[in-house]
Design a protein around this motif. Structure first.
Motif, mmCIF file in Angstrom:
data_model
loop_
_atom_site.group_PDB
_atom_site.id
_atom_site.type_symbol
_atom_site.label_atom_id
_atom_site.label_comp_id
_atom_site.label_asym_id
_atom_site.label_seq_id
_atom_site.Cartn_x
_atom_site.Cartn_y
_atom_site.Cartn_z
ATOM 1 N N LEU A 147 29.026 45.688 31.769
ATOM 2 C CA LEU A 147 29.383 45.530 30.357
ATOM 3 C C LEU A 147 29.930 46.839 29.795
ATOM 4 O O LEU A 147 30.826 46.834 28.948
ATOM 5 C CB LEU A 147 28.162 45.095 29.543
ATOM 6 C CG LEU A 147 27.736 43.647 29.681
ATOM 7 C CD1 LEU A 147 26.518 43.375 28.826
ATOM 8 C CD2 LEU A 147 28.874 42.713 29.283
ATOM 9 N N TYR A 201 35.474 40.504 30.836
ATOM 10 C CA TYR A 201 34.550 39.796 29.950
ATOM 11 C C TYR A 201 34.309 38.379 30.452
ATOM 12 O O TYR A 201 33.197 37.863 30.410
ATOM 13 C CB TYR A 201 35.090 39.770 28.515
ATOM 14 C CG TYR A 201 34.765 41.038 27.769
ATOM 15 C CD1 TYR A 201 33.461 41.279 27.322
ATOM 16 C CD2 TYR A 201 35.739 41.994 27.516
ATOM 17 C CE1 TYR A 201 33.159 42.449 26.645
ATOM 18 C CE2 TYR A 201 35.450 43.164 26.843
ATOM 19 C CZ TYR A 201 34.153 43.391 26.398
ATOM 20 O OH TYR A 201 33.836 44.528 25.741
ATOM 21 N N LEU A 256 34.945 42.279 20.445
ATOM 22 C CA LEU A 256 34.512 42.669 21.782
ATOM 23 C C LEU A 256 33.121 43.318 21.730
ATOM 24 O O LEU A 256 32.275 43.087 22.582
ATOM 25 C CB LEU A 256 35.516 43.625 22.413
ATOM 26 C CG LEU A 256 36.828 42.972 22.873
ATOM 27 C CD1 LEU A 256 37.776 44.008 23.448
ATOM 28 C CD2 LEU A 256 36.549 41.879 23.903
ATOM 29 N N ARG A 308 29.847 42.083 23.558
ATOM 30 C CA ARG A 308 29.166 42.986 24.469
ATOM 31 C C ARG A 308 27.665 43.079 24.127
ATOM 32 O O ARG A 308 26.809 42.987 24.996
ATOM 33 C CB ARG A 308 29.817 44.372 24.349
ATOM 34 C CG ARG A 308 29.440 45.316 25.438
ATOM 35 C CD ARG A 308 30.077 46.664 25.220
ATOM 36 N NE ARG A 308 31.421 46.736 25.776
ATOM 37 C CZ ARG A 308 32.132 47.883 25.789
ATOM 38 N NH1 ARG A 308 31.622 48.971 25.226
ATOM 39 N NH2 ARG A 308 33.317 47.911 26.326
#
Lengths: 284, 282, 266
Positions: free
Chosen positions: C36, C45, C111, C115
């Motif tokens: 990650l 991803y 994002l 995450r």
């Protein structure tokens, strides 16, 4: 000779003052001798401060006597080399169910004792299975102890001791913090272990109704053994029990009062059925 | 009329799959000067109910009136309510924290914002009521015996001069002597101070000889409400709930089943003795 | 509110992941976290999402239960998202005062959120499928080499496991003492910082006393059950790698290699 032998036990708690110049001595036990037969169910009664809890803790070397000796299966508890054998032979269950469960999962807690004893893995599993079965907690084996009721937690604690394959179990007021349901559960479990597995039971309590099915009742007061006999013998002395600040079951008290008023009833009536039988015979 | 509980519900995890009624449509009126036994086993909702009475828990719906006024009314002072409805928790000695007994008892009145004189007078009165004399004032509460600690904790609530005193399992963990001492103390508070008492317990036998009214809770609902002898008539239902009626009740019913017509109203050892002797002498 | 935290809670069912060696799961979690942190493109991803979905399915823990655990990080999530949303320079979408929202900000915030959610879900799977005892066992064994340089690994892991056992008990106790003091008129909510700190004394003193009493009791109970440190102790659940662990290690390595590969190539 019995599995537990206490010979002339004396135990003093010594408390030092903050400045350490004055000390206060509390004589918890003043010469207690007791011989307990293997396979029997013995109850020790007494009010708080009678010395009964101190006596319990002397049974597996958690406390060592100030004077006198405790023999567990002929091993002295104050023999350093036998300490672990003593603890294996005489298992102990305490009052507070939360403060004696170490594992985060029921079955892991039951395995804790055997792990400490160095039992091989496969045998640990066998012992855990068997112990959980014996206390009727198999269905809860994967649960967190925090989700159990008080009575269930105490049964887990008993299973944890059983997994060490002791020859006797000492229970120090195991029901004091439980509600009536939990109390019944725990007492029933102990009786089953005594009858089916032949484990010697030493039950310390102040609840009368828990001792009426015992083989032998020992009453302690002021650090002495003051009464010793079958439940019938002990409970026939209602006034003496009251003197030691203990209760008697309501039926026993009622029978005693009726006798004093002149009715002819046998000594030491302990159950509702007994009393009803006797009264029915005399009143109809 | 001191406390009036109307259609009280308390729901945990409302609108989730875990939704569970802790209290379900409870209605109860408690008059001034009553001595009530609130009975139920663990999880019956009895402790949850008591915590509503002084506003520690808020009902999901329903209302509670204290002296005719809703405690859920906007601006109602919870602090005043808590001083009027004193709640002694189970194992109350676990709340002790001060360096000596006297200061600990002062904690309640101090929170009420009283003058120093008044605080000390109240603490002295409260300690006097629970039977602890001046020799205890400067002792550390942690060095007292179990029964004494509990008395200090009860004094801590009494010092707020409550009109209603709720005690949650005040005898838990005590031996028979300690239990009789505490229950005797509660009885004295009721008689001499005229405090309304709600005694929470799971033991019928313990409370039967003290209270004039029993309220039985089961699964969040009020199931019985009446004098001990009325409630004990339902001994079979009580047993199904995991609550045993006193042994005497069983003796009475077993004798009646055998045709010995002893009065059903008998609930204590003394009453049973007198009734049986009456029949015997006949 | 405290009940909603699923992070650090065990979900007692039986699944492949539950049966897997805790060391494998620890390694897998580490590999996942590393992936990650190096993730910077959509394919990575996607790979991480796939890895997560497979792990969740294998754990058999209801997705609903897991998502509930995200509640506890909502605030953290909102803060980090809004920071990224407004403080990333780039093509402006709109502007209020000195705050400007940019396209780059939106992308970055999204994002970032993904995450964070992946991170929490990933580590939740570890704790949901591993009992705290297994976890400490795993750590004890993985970090066993530290014992050689004098670190008391067994003692530390025993302490961790006991702490985990007693946290819920102490939380409940805190609630009880707090209520008992509130019944005596204590006020834990109003006042300035110093007043609030002072108000904590009637809560903390009883809590500490209780904790010490519990510790004494527990020590006695452990001794009564023959506890004498780590020496000569056997294990009820010894850590032994099975085939599933070998497969899992291989999968984790392949996954990590793929992620690193993608990072280099893309």
């Amino acid at each position: 000779m019995g599995i537990i032998r206490a010979v002339n036990l004396i135990f003093d708690y010594i408390r030092h003052d903050e400045e350490n110049d004055k000390e206060e001595i509390n004589h918890a036990l003043r010469g207690v001798s007791l011989d307990i037969e293997e396979g029997s169910f013995v109850a020790i009664l007494g009010h708080n401060g009678s010395g009964k809890s101190t006596f319990a803790k002397l049974m597996n070397g958690i406390l060592l006597p100030s004077d006198g000796t405790v023999y567990i299966a002929d091993m002295k508890t104050n023999d350093e080399e036998h300490l672990w054998d003593v603890r294996k032979t005489a298992g102990m269950v305490f009052q507070n169910p939360d403060n004696q469960i170490i594992g985060n999962v029921v079955e892991e807690d039951v395995g804790f004792g055997p792990e400490n004893m160095g039992v091989p893995t496969e045998e640990i599993w066998e012992r855990v299975d068997k112990s959980l079965e014996a206390v009727g907690m198999t269905a809860y084996r994967l649960q967190s102890p925090n989700k159990l009721s008080g009575g269930q937690k105490q049964r887990v604690a008993i299973a944890g001791v059983m997994a060490m394959k002791p020859r006797c179990i000492v229970l120090d007021e195991p029901t004091a913090m439980l509600d009536p349901n939990g109390r019944r559960e725990v007492i029933k479990t102990i009786h089953e272990l005594n009858q089916q597995e032949g484990i010697t039971v030493l039950l310390i309590t102040h609840y009368m109704e828990e001792v009426i099915d015992a083989d032998r009742v020992v009453v302690m007061d002021g650090g002495h053994v003051v009464m010793d006999g079958t439940p019938k013998e002990v409970f026939s002395k209602v006034n003496e029990l009251k003197k030691y600040r203990l209760d008697v079951p309501q039926v026993t008290e009622l029978a005693d009062e009726l006798k004093q008023a002149g009715m002819e009833l046998p000594d030491g009536i302990l159950t509702i059925e007994e009393l009803v039988e006797e009264l029915a015979a005399q009143l109809s | 009329m001191a406390i009036e509980i109307k259609n009280l519900n308390h729901i945990y995890g409302q609108d989730t799959i875990f939704q569970q009624y802790a209290l379900k449509n409870v209605n109860l009126t408690i008059e001034d000067g009553e001595f009530i036994g609130l009975i139920g086993h663990t999880g019956s909702g009895k402790s949850t109910l008591t915590q509503h009475l002084n506003g520690l828990l808020k009902a999901t719906d329903g209302d509670i009136l204290y002296n005719g006024e809703s405690i859920y009314r906007e601006g109602y002072s919870m602090k005043t309510l808590r001083s009027k409805v004193g709640l002694v928790f189970q194992y109350p000695e676990h709340q002790l924290f001060e360096v000596d007994v006297f200061s600990d008892v002062c904690f309640g009145p101090k929170n009420l914002g009283l003058s120093q004189d008044e605080i000390e007078t109240r603490a002295k009165e409260a300690l006097d009521l629970v039977g602890l004399d001046e020799s205890f004032y400067k002792q550390s509460p942690f060095e007292l015996s179990g029964g004494q600690k509990r008395r200090v904790a009860i004094a801590g609530v009494l010092a707020m001069k409550p009109e209603v005193l709720i005690l949650d399992e005040p005898t838990a963990g005590l031996d028979p002597k300690g239990r009789d001492d505490i229950l005797g103390l509660v009885e004295k508070l009721h008689k001499e101070q005229n405090i309304t008492i709600i005694l929470v317990s799971h033991s019928m036998e313990d409370v039967a000889k003290y209270v004039s009214r029993l309220v039985v809770m089961n699964q969040g609902e009020k199931v019985f409400d009446g004098t001990p002898k009325d409630v004990f008539r339902h001994y079979k239902e009580l047993e199904a709930m995991g609550l045993a009626a006193p042994q005497i009740t069983y003796v009475v019913h077993a004798l009646r089943a055998r045709g010995i017509m002893i009065s059903e109203d008998v609930t204590t050892v003394e009453e049973a003795r007198d009734e049986i002797l009456k029949l015997w002498r006949k | 509110m405290l009940r909603d935290i699923t992070l650090g809670q065990y979900y007692p069912i039986d699944s492949v992941l539950h049966r897997m060696d805790p060391r494998t799961k620890l390694f897998g979690t580490m590999a996942y976290i590393v992936s990650l942190f190096i993730a910077d493109s959509l394919p990575v991803y996607a790979a991480a999402a796939l890895f997560l979905v497979i792990a969740i399915r294998m754990s058999k823990v209801p997705v609903k239960f897991m998502v509930r655990g995200l509640k506890s990080i909502v605030i953290l999530l909102l803060i980090s998202v809004s920071f990224n949303l407004f403080l990333t320079p780039g093509t402006t979408i709109f502007k209020i005062g000195f705050l400007q929202m940019t396209w780059e900000g939106v992308e970055f915030a999204a994002l970032m959120a993904v995450r964070l959610i992946f991170l929490v879900l990933g580590s939740t799977i570890l704790t949901l499928t591993t009992t705290p005892n297994q976890l400490t066992d795993g750590l004890e064994k993985s970090l066993g080499f530290l014992g050689k340089v004098g670190v008391p690994v067994h003692e530390v892991s025993m302490m961790m496991s006991i702490a985990l056992r007693f946290i819920p008990i102490l939380i409940e106790e805190t609630d009880k003492i707090m209520k008992a003091q509130m019944a005596r008129g204590a006020d834990f909510e109003t006042g300035n910082l110093i007043q609030k700190a002072k108000a904590m004394v009637p809560l903390l003193v009883p809590l500490f006393i209780s904790a010490f009493r519990r510790a004494t009791d527990l020590a006695m109970a452990m001794e009564a059950r023959c506890y004498r440190g780590g020496d000569g102790r056997t294990k009820m659940k010894p850590l032994r790698y099975e085939n599933r662990d070998r497969v899992a290690y291989a999968v984790c390595f392949v996954y990590l290699a793929a992620v690193i590969g993608m990072k280099i190539i893309l």
